[in-house]
Write an enzyme that holds these catalytic residues in place. Structure first.
Site, PDB file in Angstrom:
ATOM      1  N   ASP A 241       0.780  -1.325   0.053  1.00  0.00           N
ATOM      2  CA  ASP A 241       0.089  -0.086   0.255  1.00  0.00           C
ATOM      3  C   ASP A 241       0.971   1.252   0.056  1.00  0.00           C
ATOM      4  OD1 ASP A 241      -2.290  -1.394   0.012  1.00  0.00           O
ATOM      5  OD2 ASP A 241      -2.343  -1.626   2.283  1.00  0.00           O
ATOM      6  N   GLU A 242       2.101   1.215  -0.582  1.00  0.00           N
ATOM      7  CA  GLU A 242       3.033   2.285  -0.681  1.00  0.00           C
ATOM      8  C   GLU A 242       3.079   2.883  -2.091  1.00  0.00           C
ATOM      9  OE1 GLU A 242       3.830   4.215   1.845  1.00  0.00           O
ATOM     10  OE2 GLU A 242       3.213   3.128   3.530  1.00  0.00           O
TER      11      GLU A 242
END
Length: 296
Positions: A241-242
């Site tokens: 999720d980066e």
């Protein structure tokens, strides 16, 4: 003799292409691109550009142009662009807009993002084809097939070793996709999955991260009295999720909204954000630049 457009060619786009240029900013880039296109008889339809710093910064440009008999004339144009843009130290890509992106969708049990994409695809709102949908559950098999799209069930593997299931998914995807979309696919991908797939992957999730991690985020958000519900669509990288963010949006909520209300409104935002991100990618309007994106 002009080569016929593919059967899936988008109407009105047969002779259109999108040129993406990215590199260190310097004088003359726009002029060089425009002059080269003009010399080959191309007509510029739209041109968007951005520099993050006119002195020593990075330059980004998206040019859409129309070139008669594009399939025949593109090789000569590409040869000249390679020479000119190479001399300017720029990286570039040229894509024919008549050919829709092949988008394979991965999903689990939540159907709102998946069915929204399939509905938009059927209506021609996103320039894409959907060769297949892959899921670790069978709940949505009939819904997917009602759109005339193949459905493949690849069950999740218990434990940390997901190599067998991921290998099967990669086999289904390889050679059949230009983009993979995780439409609420509730599995954490291994580090080797992205290399195996070999195409960009877009994910969608609520924007509570990292505040509300794990199961029941809307319940946790209700307990904290949040006032905004949002969603984020981003490219998937090895960092969970980066990845570079493509699209985000929010809706306001208040004390009277239940956790179910929050979840319903969150699902609405997720659908909108994911569809806009997929549309931007399929129209070649997204340029990745390190940990961020430039979206024209």
């Amino acid at each position: 003799m002009t080569q016929a457009a593919p059967a899936s060619a988008l109407p009105g786009k047969v002779n259109q292409a999108a040129l993406i240029v990215h590199g260190a900013d310097r004088p003359g880039i726009v002029a060089a691109v425009s002059a080269t296109l003009s010399q080959h008889g191309a007509n510029i339809v739209s041109l968007d550009q951005y520099t993050d710093n006119p002195v020593g910064g990075q330059f980004f440009q998206r040019t859409v142009f129309d070139l008669p008999d594009l399939v025949v004339n593109a090789p000569a144009l590409e040869a000249d662009l390679a020479q000119i843009l190479g001399d300017l130290g720029m990286t570039w890509t040229l894509t024919h807009r008549a050919q829709p992106k092949r988008v394979i969708i991965l999903a689990s049990k939540s159907d709102h993002c998946l069915l929204d994409l399939l509905w938009r695809h059927r209506r021609g709102e996103i320039p894409m084809t959907v060769p297949m949908v892959i899921s670790n559950h069978t709940d949505m098999a009939e819904d997917v097939r009602s759109f005339g799209i193949p459905f493949f069930h690849v069950p999740s593997v218990e434990g940390t070793d997901k190599s067998a299931s991921e290998k099967k998914i990669i086999e289904l995807i390889q050679g059949n996709a230009d983009l993979v979309v995780l439409a609420r696919y509730m599995q954490i991908l291994s580090e080797g999955f992205l290399d195996g797939v070999g195409v960009p992957v877009i994910n969608i999730h609520h924007s509570f991260l990292p505040a509300f991690i794990g199961a029941g985020p809307y319940k946790k958000a209700k307990e904290r009295g949040v006032k905004l519900i949002g969603a984020t669509a981003h490219y998937v990288t090895e960092e969970l999720d980066e990845g570079p963010i493509i699209e985000q949006d929010v809706v306001r909520v208040n004390h009277a909204d239940t956790a179910a209300d929050l979840q319903r409104k969150g699902a609405y935002v997720e659908r909108e954000v994911l569809s806009r991100a997929v549309l931007a990618h399929c129209e070649d309007r997204v340029i990745r630049a390190g940990r961020q994106t430039i979206v024209f």
